[in-house]
Design a protein around this motif. Structure first.
Motif: not given
Length: 153
Positions: A124-141
């Motif tokens: 039920g969890k989604t696997l992400l790489d480091g770049n996707a994590v950075i993009e996700r966080i910056m989009e949330m911000n």
């Protein structure tokens, strides 16, 4: 004897000039405070830490999102190594070596946890790489900034 002394002196000089890699320190739960959001770090399994590559100073974070946001906002990526904690065993992993899972409940609602082994990914969890994590966080911000006005970090 004189040659031995010279050799010993050269070896000592080489050892003194060898730079040790700066490492993260242990988090003290409910005592350490996040360098970005200023919350006490309550769950070390979600924590992150930026270590200055030149002087070894550390900045600790409540969660991965705070660490990434701090590095992005201050443009510190070239000066620091970001470490994240393995959600399973609490050990430190370099951000670049970690696997990430989304859909976790985290203190600042970024929802990301780090894993040293992708086989530890929960159903039920989604696997992400480091770049996707950075993009996700910056989009949330960016979205938070729109919702609340002002500067997003």
């Amino acid at each position: 004897m004189k040659q031995f002394s010279c050799l010993l002196l050269v070896l000592f000089a080489l050892c003194a000039c060898t730079k040790k890699e700066a490492k993260p320190r242990d988090i003290i739960p409910d005592r350490d405070v996040c360098a970005r959001c200023v919350m006490q770090i309550s769950d070390p399994r979600l924590a992150a830490q930026a270590v200055n590559i030149s002087n070894g100073t550390q900045a600790v974070f409540e969660e991965i999102g705070c660490g990434v946001s701090w590095l992005e906002h201050n443009k510190y990526w070239d000066n620091y190594t970001l470490y994240v904690t393995d959600f399973r065993n609490g050990g430190w992993i370099k951000f670049d070596d970690a696997f990430f899972a989304a859909e976790y409940t985290t203190p600042m609602a970024y929802g990301v946890a780090a894993l040293s082994d992708k086989s530890d990914l929960e159903e039920g969890k989604t696997l992400l790489d480091g770049n996707a994590v950075i993009e996700r966080i910056m989009e949330m911000n960016k979205n938070r900034k729109k919702m609340h006005g002002g500067e997003a970090q």
